[in-house]
Scaffold this motif. Structure first.
Motif, short mmCIF file in Angstrom:
data_model
loop_
_atom_site.label_atom_id
_atom_site.label_comp_id
_atom_site.label_asym_id
_atom_site.label_seq_id
_atom_site.Cartn_x
_atom_site.Cartn_y
_atom_site.Cartn_z
N VAL A 143 2.71 7.39 -11.80
CA VAL A 143 3.40 6.34 -12.55
C VAL A 143 2.36 5.37 -13.09
O VAL A 143 1.58 4.79 -12.33
N GLU A 144 2.34 5.21 -14.39
CA GLU A 144 1.42 4.27 -15.03
C GLU A 144 2.20 3.01 -15.40
O GLU A 144 3.33 3.09 -15.89
N ALA A 175 0.83 -1.21 0.00
CA ALA A 175 0.00 0.00 0.00
C ALA A 175 0.86 1.25 0.00
O ALA A 175 0.55 2.24 -0.70
N SER A 176 1.94 1.26 0.77
CA SER A 176 2.80 2.44 0.81
C SER A 176 3.51 2.67 -0.51
O SER A 176 3.69 3.81 -0.94
N ILE A 177 3.90 1.58 -1.20
CA ILE A 177 4.53 1.72 -2.51
C ILE A 177 3.52 2.25 -3.52
O ILE A 177 3.82 3.16 -4.31
N LEU A 178 2.31 1.70 -3.51
CA LEU A 178 1.29 2.15 -4.46
C LEU A 178 0.93 3.61 -4.23
O LEU A 178 0.65 4.36 -5.18
N GLU A 179 0.94 4.04 -2.99
CA GLU A 179 0.65 5.44 -2.68
C GLU A 179 1.67 6.38 -3.32
O GLU A 179 1.32 7.42 -3.89
N VAL A 180 2.95 6.00 -3.24
CA VAL A 180 4.00 6.83 -3.84
C VAL A 180 3.92 6.77 -5.36
O VAL A 180 4.13 7.78 -6.05
N LEU A 210 10.34 7.10 -1.30
CA LEU A 210 10.21 6.01 -0.33
C LEU A 210 11.31 6.07 0.73
O LEU A 210 11.05 5.86 1.92
N ALA A 211 12.54 6.35 0.29
CA ALA A 211 13.65 6.42 1.25
C ALA A 211 13.47 7.57 2.22
O ALA A 211 13.65 7.42 3.44
N ARG A 212 13.09 8.73 1.71
CA ARG A 212 12.93 9.90 2.58
C ARG A 212 11.72 9.75 3.50
O ARG A 212 11.78 10.13 4.68
N SER A 213 10.62 9.20 2.98
CA SER A 213 9.43 9.04 3.84
C SER A 213 9.66 8.00 4.92
O SER A 213 9.16 8.15 6.04
N THR A 214 10.43 6.95 4.61
CA THR A 214 10.74 5.94 5.64
C THR A 214 11.51 6.55 6.79
O THR A 214 11.21 6.31 7.97
N ALA A 215 12.51 7.39 6.47
CA ALA A 215 13.28 8.06 7.53
C ALA A 215 12.42 9.07 8.27
O ALA A 215 12.50 9.20 9.50
N GLY A 216 11.57 9.81 7.52
CA GLY A 216 10.72 10.81 8.16
C GLY A 216 9.70 10.20 9.11
O GLY A 216 9.47 10.73 10.20
N GLN A 217 9.09 9.09 8.71
CA GLN A 217 8.12 8.43 9.58
C GLN A 217 8.77 7.92 10.86
O GLN A 217 8.20 8.01 11.94
N PHE A 221 6.99 -8.40 -13.37
CA PHE A 221 7.85 -7.43 -12.69
C PHE A 221 7.16 -6.07 -12.71
O PHE A 221 7.56 -5.14 -13.41
N ASN A 222 6.08 -5.97 -11.91
CA ASN A 222 5.45 -4.67 -11.73
C ASN A 222 6.29 -3.83 -10.77
O ASN A 222 7.25 -4.34 -10.18
N PRO A 223 6.00 -2.54 -10.58
CA PRO A 223 6.85 -1.71 -9.72
C PRO A 223 7.02 -2.24 -8.30
O PRO A 223 8.10 -2.12 -7.72
N VAL A 224 5.97 -2.82 -7.73
CA VAL A 224 6.07 -3.32 -6.36
C VAL A 224 7.06 -4.48 -6.28
O VAL A 224 7.97 -4.49 -5.44
N THR A 225 6.91 -5.47 -7.17
CA THR A 225 7.83 -6.60 -7.18
C THR A 225 9.25 -6.15 -7.51
O THR A 225 10.22 -6.65 -6.94
N THR A 226 9.37 -5.19 -8.42
CA THR A 226 10.69 -4.70 -8.80
C THR A 226 11.39 -4.01 -7.64
O THR A 226 12.59 -4.21 -7.42
N ILE A 227 10.65 -3.20 -6.88
CA ILE A 227 11.25 -2.52 -5.73
C ILE A 227 11.68 -3.53 -4.68
O ILE A 227 12.80 -3.44 -4.13
N TRP A 228 10.84 -4.52 -4.39
CA TRP A 228 11.22 -5.54 -3.41
C TRP A 228 12.45 -6.32 -3.91
O TRP A 228 13.35 -6.63 -3.13
#
Length: 457
Positions: free
Chosen positions: A36-37, A25-30, A104-111, A43-50
């Motif tokens: 991003v379409e 959900a957090s990846i889809l939100e970003v 994602l990197a910045r929001s992870t640190a900010g949270q 290899f969708n964006p979620v699987t690719t990021i993981w």
């Protein structure tokens, strides 16, 4: 983030590395935020990021290793395995926008920074360490154009270099922001890169930095943003007047220096003719530091914060050096693998995202371990080893058994502490000799010519 939240995320894990800490959900939100379409493919964006995260955390770091892990996951889940060919995965990485990984990197640190306990803050304030480093990358034409090798090296012998400036949380060690530039040239200095990260700071924050950041103009810019600075004094200032001497540090008036080269007269006149600072002497002779006595300057004028606290805060700046070593050495980001500048930037942000996720798990483990534990007291390498060891077990476990594994993992992460060895000093030298070998003093294509081969046998 609480222990319960992390346990819940692990319990939802579907097997892919770091799916437990970075939810779909957090990846889809970003992805939606950046518009991003994409098509619904393997290899969708979620699987690719993981997959990208597992790749930068792996000791192998190869695309083949990442694809093999995806194949194993699909086979274990009863799905049809994909092809071992890495082309589809590499294409998916190239389609992934750099801005998504950066967000994602910045929001992870900010949270993480928003939910840390009050006891981990310095006088109730967020402190960030500003520092710089550099990384090398494959010697390709594209990389050389974007990040040229140092001019002192012969063409074809050196490697492209990129300069990085980072903002690191003193409380958790997470990397809150990063700026990238070529290693040399106009506008590539660490102070210039720090200006690009002002948006990651908030009023009331404190920035701790070395003598390079003892800059009149930089300090005033941060001061206007209501951000305090603690930096080591670089040199004696001409025209500086001590207006008040006190045990907590002298109050000084710093006169505006001459106009720097590259700054217009209009820009120069925007800065005040003087500013008031505090100068504190730090005596580190009993701590076996390389510098026995030095001075720091700060915009913190509050007398309730004595000079000892200011000096102690600056001495913790070294923890930022340890964090950079963790990113570059433990996570092996010192030598990148991608062959184009855009992919190099993605690789850097993927490393920082994985690093911040690890720091999140360390913070949760520290909170679960008790009041005497802080993220800084937990071994980063130990946390990485523990999480890597538990990942396949969490994948294979039944959902009802994962909570027990998460508890065991957090307990193991919290157990590995950084040793307290006061007075330790080691010579900066290597005892083990490197293996003898001829250094490559020609471009590889030239060295491979028949007439040059005898030089390298």
């Amino acid at each position: 983030m609480t222990t319960l939240e992390v346990r819940t995320r692990f319990a939802r894990d579907q097997g892919l590395p770091f799916a437990e800490s970075l939810s779909q959900a957090s990846i889809l939100e970003v992805l939606n935020e950046h518009k991003v379409e994409y098509r619904d493919r393997l290899f969708n964006p979620v699987t690719t990021i993981w997959g990208f995260l597992s790749q930068v955390l792996s000791e192998d770091h190869s695309c083949r290793d990442a694809v093999s892990r995806v194949i194993a996951h699909r086979a274990a889940a009863g799905l049809e395995p994909c092809s071992p060919n890495t082309a589809s995965y590499c294409d998916a990485r190239s389609r992934l926008p750099t801005a998504v990984l950066r967000s994602l990197a910045r929001s992870t640190a900010g949270q993480l920074q928003q939910v840390i306990p009050q006891a981990w803050l310095w006088n109730g304030r967020n402190v960030f360490i500003a520092d710089g480093t550099h990384v090398s990358m494959p010697d390709t034409k594209e990389n050389q154009e974007a990040y040229p090798q140092p001019v002192v090296q012969q063409q074809g012998i050196g490697f492209p270099l990129a300069r990085l400036a980072v903002l690191l949380s003193l409380a958790t060690g997470a990397c809150c922001d990063l700026a990238i530039a070529p290693y040399a040239g106009k506008g590539t200095g660490e102070t210039t890169l720090l200006r690009q990260m002002y948006g990651s700071l908030s009023p009331g924050d404190v920035v701790v930095a070395d003598a390079l950041f003892d800059n009149y103009f930089l300090i005033w810019e941060l001061r206007k943003l209501r951000i305090d600075v603690v930096a080591r004094v670089q040199a004696e200032r001409v025209g500086t007047v001590t207006v008040q001497s006190r045990p907590a540090g002298d109050v000084i008036v710093w006169q505006r220096p001459n106009k720097p080269r590259g700054m217009t007269g209009e820009q120069y006149r925007r800065y005040p003719e003087s500013q008031t600072l505090r100068r504190v002497s730090v005596d580190a002779r009993a701590k076996d530091n390389r510098a026995e006595q030095f001075e720091v300057v700060t915009t913190i004028l509050d007398e309730s914060i004595d000079g000892g606290q200011i000096g102690g805060l600056y001495e913790r700046r070294w923890e930022g050096e340890v964090d950079i070593r963790s990113i570059k050495s433990v996570m092996k980001m010192d030598v990148l693998r991608c062959k184009t500048p855009e992919m190099v930037r993605k690789e850097i942000w993927a490393h920082l995202l994985a690093y911040n996720l690890l720091r999140t798990v360390m913070a949760v483990a520290a909170a679960a371990a008790g009041s005497d534990a802080e993220p800084r007291k937990i071994s980063f390498k130990g946390a990485k080893q523990t999480l890597t060891a538990f990942a396949p077990k969490l994948e294979a476990a039944r959902p009802e058994d994962r909570a027990r594994l998460v508890d065991a993992m957090l307990k193991a992460v919290g157990y590995h502490r950084v040793g307290n060895r006061p007075g330790r000093w080691e010579p900066r030298a290597r005892k083990r000799r490197p293996k003898p070998g001829t250094r490559l003093m020609q471009p590889r294509a030239v060295a491979k010519l028949p007439q040059n081969r005898p030089k390298y046998f």
